[in-house]
Write an enzyme that holds these catalytic residues in place. Structure first.
Site, PDB file in Angstrom:
ATOM      1  N   GLU A  77       0.831  -1.215   0.000  1.00 18.63           N
ATOM      2  CA  GLU A  77       0.000   0.000   0.000  1.00 18.63           C
ATOM      3  C   GLU A  77       0.864   1.264   0.000  1.00 18.63           C
ATOM      4  O   GLU A  77       0.538   2.249  -0.639  1.00 18.63           O
ATOM      5  CB  GLU A  77      -0.956   0.014   1.206  1.00 18.63           C
ATOM      6  CG  GLU A  77      -2.113  -0.969   1.058  1.00 18.63           C
ATOM      7  CD  GLU A  77      -3.022  -0.637  -0.109  1.00 18.63           C
ATOM      8  OE1 GLU A  77      -3.025   0.505  -0.595  1.00 18.63           O
ATOM      9  OE2 GLU A  77      -3.741  -1.558  -0.558  1.00 18.63           O
ATOM     10  N   TYR A 121      -6.275   6.225   4.941  1.00 21.96           N
ATOM     11  CA  TYR A 121      -6.459   5.267   3.857  1.00 21.96           C
ATOM     12  C   TYR A 121      -5.663   3.986   4.097  1.00 21.96           C
ATOM     13  O   TYR A 121      -6.207   2.875   4.031  1.00 21.96           O
ATOM     14  CB  TYR A 121      -6.047   5.888   2.511  1.00 21.96           C
ATOM     15  CG  TYR A 121      -5.874   4.814   1.468  1.00 21.96           C
ATOM     16  CD1 TYR A 121      -6.985   4.269   0.840  1.00 21.96           C
ATOM     17  CD2 TYR A 121      -4.610   4.285   1.177  1.00 21.96           C
ATOM     18  CE1 TYR A 121      -6.841   3.222  -0.057  1.00 21.96           C
ATOM     19  CE2 TYR A 121      -4.463   3.247   0.294  1.00 21.96           C
ATOM     20  CZ  TYR A 121      -5.579   2.726  -0.321  1.00 21.96           C
ATOM     21  OH  TYR A 121      -5.440   1.680  -1.189  1.00 21.96           O
ATOM     22  N   ASP A 127      -9.652   6.122  -1.222  1.00 26.22           N
ATOM     23  CA  ASP A 127      -8.632   6.831  -2.000  1.00 26.22           C
ATOM     24  C   ASP A 127      -9.304   7.424  -3.234  1.00 26.22           C
ATOM     25  O   ASP A 127     -10.539   7.443  -3.323  1.00 26.22           O
ATOM     26  CB  ASP A 127      -7.485   5.872  -2.376  1.00 26.22           C
ATOM     27  CG  ASP A 127      -7.925   4.838  -3.392  1.00 26.22           C
ATOM     28  OD1 ASP A 127      -9.169   4.690  -3.612  1.00 26.22           O
ATOM     29  OD2 ASP A 127      -7.055   4.178  -3.994  1.00 26.22           O
TER      30      ASP A 127
END
Ligand code: SF4
Length: 348
Positions: free
Chosen positions: A37, A120, A138
């Site tokens: 991520e 996020y 996002d």
């Protein structure tokens, strides 16, 4: 009824048949999901793929990452950009060791306490690795949700993010939050595209998406225009001595912090600059131009090459040979446009 509430079942069915095969998905440990991520922030999946496996091979655990020498870490990140991400990864790995006894934290709130992990990323890890029912909002989720709900709010504003988060929190399936978030990411990347027309004919939301029904697919989402980037004119100097190139380390704070570079300054007269560095022998030859675009600034660079006859350098600059340039010092992609200069002058 808000059309978004019709989304989960068709979306998950679509995802079952269309999910992208990605290395971090085959073994979604919290550590792997986290690294992926962070790498994916502001970066395309295709660019991340080759980095992810190399990074995991070098640092298979948070402990290995915490103990890594900075130059090795930055070298593995070389070319991926936004290097503060790599530094924060290491900072957070150290927090995992010191604050959590080496165990990766397993709740959204604890994840948020780690360096570089915002709303996020914490929601993505908590939902994918731990099944916490939180939407990871996002740009993809904002765009898809704004289109399905026909909402013309500005998706760059905190208010719109809050609204979308609230809507998706209500509908995210408790038993499959990770799949839901990843399905939304894939839908955004493959079907409900950010630039150009989305592929509504292949979309599981086509029958209830308001943007599609009203022909507003390319009008929504609304996004306030970005500020124009600042342009910086820079001179880049490639000094060579006996087949080695001079590099200096950038400051530990700010853009490209701690990376190595050929000396590069705002444009002034090249000769004046050389004198300021105490390198006054010889006439540098112009060797080409290149541009690099950062988020807020654009570098317009002119390169100069000078083969010097003395190894004297300003303090803290170093001479790097071909092997060190390749394997030891992380040089930002901003200079990739000049790689042919290194190819030509570094000794084989
Ligand atoms: S129908 Fe079209 S606009 Fe609506 S979510 Fe699907 S791809 Fe996006």
């Amino acid at each position: 009824m808000n059309p978004i509430s019709k989304l989960p079942i068709p979306l998950l069915e679509w995802y079952r048949d269309n999910a992208r095969t990605l290395p971090w998905r085959t073994l979604p440990t919290p550590y792997r999901v986290w690294v992926s991520e962070i790498m994916l922030q502001q970066t395309r999946v295709t660019a991340v793929l080759s980095y992810f496996d190399r990074f995991m091979a070098a640092f298979p655990t948070p402990a290995a990452l915490a103990a890594a020498p900075e130059d090795q870490l930055l070298k593995l990140w070389e070319g991926l950009g936004y290097y503060s991400r790599a530094r924060n990864l290491q900072k957070a790995a150290r927090q995992v060791i010191t604050d959590f006894g080496g165990q990766f934290p397993d709740t959204y709130l604890e994840l948020r306490s780690l360096a570089g992990i915002g709303e996020y990323t914490a929601a993505a890890i908590a939902s994918i690795a731990y099944g916490e029912a939180l939407p990871a909002v996002d740009g993809n989720l904002l765009r898809v949700t704004a289109r399905i709900t026909g909402d013309d709010g500005d998706i760059t504003t905190p208010a719109m993010k809050k609204k979308v988060t609230a809507l998706l929190t209500e509908i995210i399936p408790i038993k499959a939050p990770g799949a839901f978030n990843q399905a939304m990411m894939d839908l955004g990347a493959l079907i409900c595209l950010p630039n150009g027309a989305p592929l509504c004919d292949s979309c599981p939301a086509a029958s209830f998406c308001l943007a599609h029904q009203k022909g507003l697919e390319t009008v929504l989402p609304v996004r306030s225009p970005k500020k124009a980037r600042r342009i910086e004119e820079r001179n880049v100097f490639f000094f060579f001595y006996q087949g080695k190139v001079a590099l200096r380390r950038r400051p530990q704070k700010g853009l490209l912090a701690g990376l190595w570079e050929p000396p590069c300054e705002h444009s002034a007269d090249a000769r004046t600059q050389l004198e300021a560095w105490g390198i006054s022998l010889g006439q540098p030859s112009f060797a080409g131009v290149s541009r690099h675009i950062f988020t807020h600034v654009e570098w317009h660079m002119e390169a100069y090459v000078l083969e010097v006859s003395s190894s004297h350098l300003p303090p803290e600059w170093i001479w790097a040979d071909r092997d060190a340039v390749r394997h030891q010092y992380a040089i930002p992609a901003a200079y990739a446009g000049f790689s042919d200069i290194l190819e030509q002058y570094l000794a084989h």
